[in-house]
Write a protein that holds these residues in place. Sequence first.
Motif, PDB file in Angstrom:
ATOM      1  N   LEU A  32      61.235  34.723  32.782  1.00 46.85           N
ATOM      2  CA  LEU A  32      61.493  35.052  31.380  1.00 46.85           C
ATOM      3  C   LEU A  32      60.236  34.843  30.536  1.00 46.85           C
ATOM      4  O   LEU A  32      59.959  35.624  29.612  1.00 46.85           O
ATOM      5  N   GLY A  33      59.479  33.803  30.843  1.00 50.45           N
ATOM      6  CA  GLY A  33      58.210  33.601  30.146  1.00 50.45           C
ATOM      7  C   GLY A  33      57.263  34.761  30.386  1.00 50.45           C
ATOM      8  O   GLY A  33      56.569  35.222  29.472  1.00 50.45           O
ATOM      9  N   ASP A  80      57.743  46.749  34.660  1.00 49.96           N
ATOM     10  CA  ASP A  80      58.870  46.323  33.831  1.00 49.96           C
ATOM     11  C   ASP A  80      60.183  46.372  34.607  1.00 49.96           C
ATOM     12  O   ASP A  80      61.018  45.458  34.489  1.00 49.96           O
ATOM     13  N   MET A  81      60.395  47.419  35.379  1.00 49.07           N
ATOM     14  CA  MET A  81      61.634  47.550  36.143  1.00 49.07           C
ATOM     15  C   MET A  81      61.737  46.463  37.207  1.00 49.07           C
ATOM     16  O   MET A  81      62.795  45.858  37.397  1.00 49.07           O
ATOM     17  N   ILE A  82      60.628  46.215  37.905  1.00 46.05           N
ATOM     18  CA  ILE A  82      60.631  45.180  38.940  1.00 46.05           C
ATOM     19  C   ILE A  82      60.897  43.813  38.325  1.00 46.05           C
ATOM     20  O   ILE A  82      61.680  43.001  38.848  1.00 46.05           O
ATOM     21  N   LEU A  83      60.265  43.542  37.175  1.00 48.11           N
ATOM     22  CA  LEU A  83      60.460  42.253  36.507  1.00 48.11           C
ATOM     23  C   LEU A  83      61.914  42.091  36.056  1.00 48.11           C
ATOM     24  O   LEU A  83      62.503  41.017  36.220  1.00 48.11           O
ATOM     25  N   CYS A  84      62.501  43.157  35.512  1.00 48.67           N
ATOM     26  CA  CYS A  84      63.904  43.087  35.086  1.00 48.67           C
ATOM     27  C   CYS A  84      64.830  42.820  36.273  1.00 48.67           C
ATOM     28  O   CYS A  84      65.766  42.015  36.175  1.00 48.67           O
ATOM     29  N   LEU A  85      64.576  43.495  37.387  1.00 49.40           N
ATOM     30  CA  LEU A  85      65.403  43.284  38.574  1.00 49.40           C
ATOM     31  C   LEU A  85      65.261  41.861  39.093  1.00 49.40           C
ATOM     32  O   LEU A  85      66.250  41.231  39.512  1.00 49.40           O
ATOM     33  N   MET A  86      64.044  41.331  39.072  1.00 51.19           N
ATOM     34  CA  MET A  86      63.830  39.948  39.516  1.00 51.19           C
ATOM     35  C   MET A  86      64.544  38.950  38.596  1.00 51.19           C
ATOM     36  O   MET A  86      65.125  37.960  39.069  1.00 51.19           O
ATOM     37  N   ILE A  87      64.515  39.207  37.288  1.00 48.92           N
ATOM     38  CA  ILE A  87      65.189  38.312  36.346  1.00 48.92           C
ATOM     39  C   ILE A  87      66.696  38.312  36.586  1.00 48.92           C
ATOM     40  O   ILE A  87      67.336  37.256  36.679  1.00 48.92           O
ATOM     41  N   VAL A  88      67.276  39.514  36.705  1.00 47.78           N
ATOM     42  CA  VAL A  88      68.720  39.614  36.926  1.00 47.78           C
ATOM     43  C   VAL A  88      69.103  38.993  38.272  1.00 47.78           C
ATOM     44  O   VAL A  88      70.081  38.241  38.387  1.00 47.78           O
ATOM     45  N   GLY A  89      68.326  39.291  39.311  1.00 50.48           N
ATOM     46  CA  GLY A  89      68.619  38.750  40.637  1.00 50.48           C
ATOM     47  C   GLY A  89      68.495  37.236  40.684  1.00 50.48           C
ATOM     48  O   GLY A  89      69.335  36.548  41.281  1.00 50.48           O
ATOM     49  N   THR A  90      67.462  36.693  40.036  1.00 55.65           N
ATOM     50  CA  THR A  90      67.271  35.243  40.026  1.00 55.65           C
ATOM     51  C   THR A  90      68.374  34.556  39.234  1.00 55.65           C
ATOM     52  O   THR A  90      68.875  33.493  39.631  1.00 55.65           O
ATOM     53  N   VAL A 102      62.712  29.124  38.453  1.00 52.64           N
ATOM     54  CA  VAL A 102      62.035  30.410  38.658  1.00 52.64           C
ATOM     55  C   VAL A 102      62.424  31.398  37.558  1.00 52.64           C
ATOM     56  O   VAL A 102      61.585  32.147  37.047  1.00 52.64           O
ATOM     57  N   LEU A 103      63.706  31.403  37.186  1.00 54.91           N
ATOM     58  CA  LEU A 103      64.171  32.283  36.117  1.00 54.91           C
ATOM     59  C   LEU A 103      63.429  31.991  34.815  1.00 54.91           C
ATOM     60  O   LEU A 103      63.022  32.925  34.103  1.00 54.91           O
ATOM     61  N   GLY A 104      63.239  30.724  34.480  1.00 51.12           N
ATOM     62  CA  GLY A 104      62.513  30.379  33.262  1.00 51.12           C
ATOM     63  C   GLY A 104      61.096  30.915  33.269  1.00 51.12           C
ATOM     64  O   GLY A 104      60.602  31.423  32.249  1.00 51.12           O
ATOM     65  N   ALA A 136      56.817  28.562  25.071  1.00 55.60           N
ATOM     66  CA  ALA A 136      57.967  27.677  24.872  1.00 55.60           C
ATOM     67  C   ALA A 136      58.984  27.836  25.996  1.00 55.60           C
ATOM     68  O   ALA A 136      59.566  26.847  26.470  1.00 55.60           O
ATOM     69  N   GLU A 137      59.215  29.062  26.454  1.00 53.97           N
ATOM     70  CA  GLU A 137      60.184  29.311  27.526  1.00 53.97           C
ATOM     71  C   GLU A 137      59.748  28.648  28.824  1.00 53.97           C
ATOM     72  O   GLU A 137      60.550  27.995  29.507  1.00 53.97           O
ATOM     73  N   ILE A 138      58.486  28.796  29.173  1.00 53.04           N
ATOM     74  CA  ILE A 138      57.995  28.203  30.421  1.00 53.04           C
ATOM     75  C   ILE A 138      57.998  26.679  30.333  1.00 53.04           C
ATOM     76  O   ILE A 138      58.390  25.990  31.283  1.00 53.04           O
ATOM     77  N   ALA A 139      57.576  26.142  29.186  1.00 55.83           N
ATOM     78  CA  ALA A 139      57.485  24.687  29.053  1.00 55.83           C
ATOM     79  C   ALA A 139      58.856  24.032  28.963  1.00 55.83           C
ATOM     80  O   ALA A 139      59.108  23.012  29.615  1.00 55.83           O
ATOM     81  N   ILE A 140      59.754  24.622  28.152  1.00 52.96           N
ATOM     82  CA  ILE A 140      61.080  24.010  27.938  1.00 52.96           C
ATOM     83  C   ILE A 140      62.092  24.550  28.932  1.00 52.96           C
ATOM     84  O   ILE A 140      62.771  23.800  29.636  1.00 52.96           O
ATOM     85  N   GLY A 141      62.225  25.892  28.981  1.00 52.92           N
ATOM     86  CA  GLY A 141      63.248  26.491  29.826  1.00 52.92           C
ATOM     87  C   GLY A 141      63.053  26.226  31.298  1.00 52.92           C
ATOM     88  O   GLY A 141      64.018  25.992  32.039  1.00 52.92           O
ATOM     89  N   ALA A 142      61.804  26.265  31.754  1.00 55.15           N
ATOM     90  CA  ALA A 142      61.527  26.044  33.176  1.00 55.15           C
ATOM     91  C   ALA A 142      61.076  24.615  33.457  1.00 55.15           C
ATOM     92  O   ALA A 142      61.550  23.985  34.408  1.00 55.15           O
ATOM     93  N   GLY A 143      60.174  24.093  32.628  1.00 55.78           N
ATOM     94  CA  GLY A 143      59.585  22.793  32.925  1.00 55.78           C
ATOM     95  C   GLY A 143      60.473  21.610  32.623  1.00 55.78           C
ATOM     96  O   GLY A 143      61.017  20.962  33.528  1.00 55.78           O
TER      97      GLY A 143
END
Length: 314
Positions: A40-41, A6-16, A35-37, A55-62
Amino acid sequence: MTLAFDMILCLMIVGTAAAALLMRNALAAIVFFIVLGNLLGLAWLAMDAVNVAMAEIAIGAGVTGVLLILTRQRLMALGDDLVSAEMPGWLRTGALVACAGFAALIGSAVLSVAPADDLGGSIAALMPGLGIENPVTGVLLAFRAYDTLLEAFVLLGALVAVWSLAPRGAWPQRPAALALAENGGHGVAAAFGRLLLPLALVMAAYLVWAGSDLPGGAFQAGTVLAGGLIIAAIGGAVSWPRADDRYLRVALVLGPAVFLIIGLAGIAQGRFLFYPPGFEKALIVAIEYSLALSIGVTLALQVAGPPVAPDHEG
């Protein structure tokens, strides 16, 4: 999930997210946004919110990622170098403070909700009456159907707004073709588009059917269908119809129209958007399939953009 993950994922989200905001190169910023989308998915998936993750991966990223890439391409074709001016330090600081305050406000609101104050129990008690098992579908199509109906019309209205940007002499022609102009990548894109579109159709149909009892539904299916149409258009496997095409307009209004007609028919039972006992699942599935088609076509046409004059279609 483990705390370390969880911590690594949060850091990657904030960094991205920071990289997407701070990159001066437009294409690099778009890549980080995509990548951020996906990250988040993955975060939503870690919280067992599978529908939101899809929905996040399909809409937010795709779909949004493809839209940004095409926007960059069209801006460059118009002579825009896509290089932003240097932002003053005071403006950067102000934006940082505002974002931090907004994040703190959201965090405070979330943490103030007690874990026991959820609606899961109330929703679970009502689900057997619908004949379906997916609580998300139950909320969207029964308990919160007003919102979902309005969202369908808002999406259609957004396409009308895009079409209203058509230049003089372009209406009701086709949107600009998305096919790749480079010979090197055109063959690969065309083959991939011809392969992906049938798979997208099958996947969309499955997501709607599975959405009654498992993660899935009309919006997820619609975005998958839109992605297949966009990739097929980029590869030149399909071409956009004219804006006044009869079948196109039927596909666009089918979902909202079926939803509204079934809702109005419920008035005979005493309430708008009321499903007659014994027909709940059949009507919900009918709404979902019609919405999936309309959402897919609408999203794809929004990415394609407004109609253009025939001599500018390239």
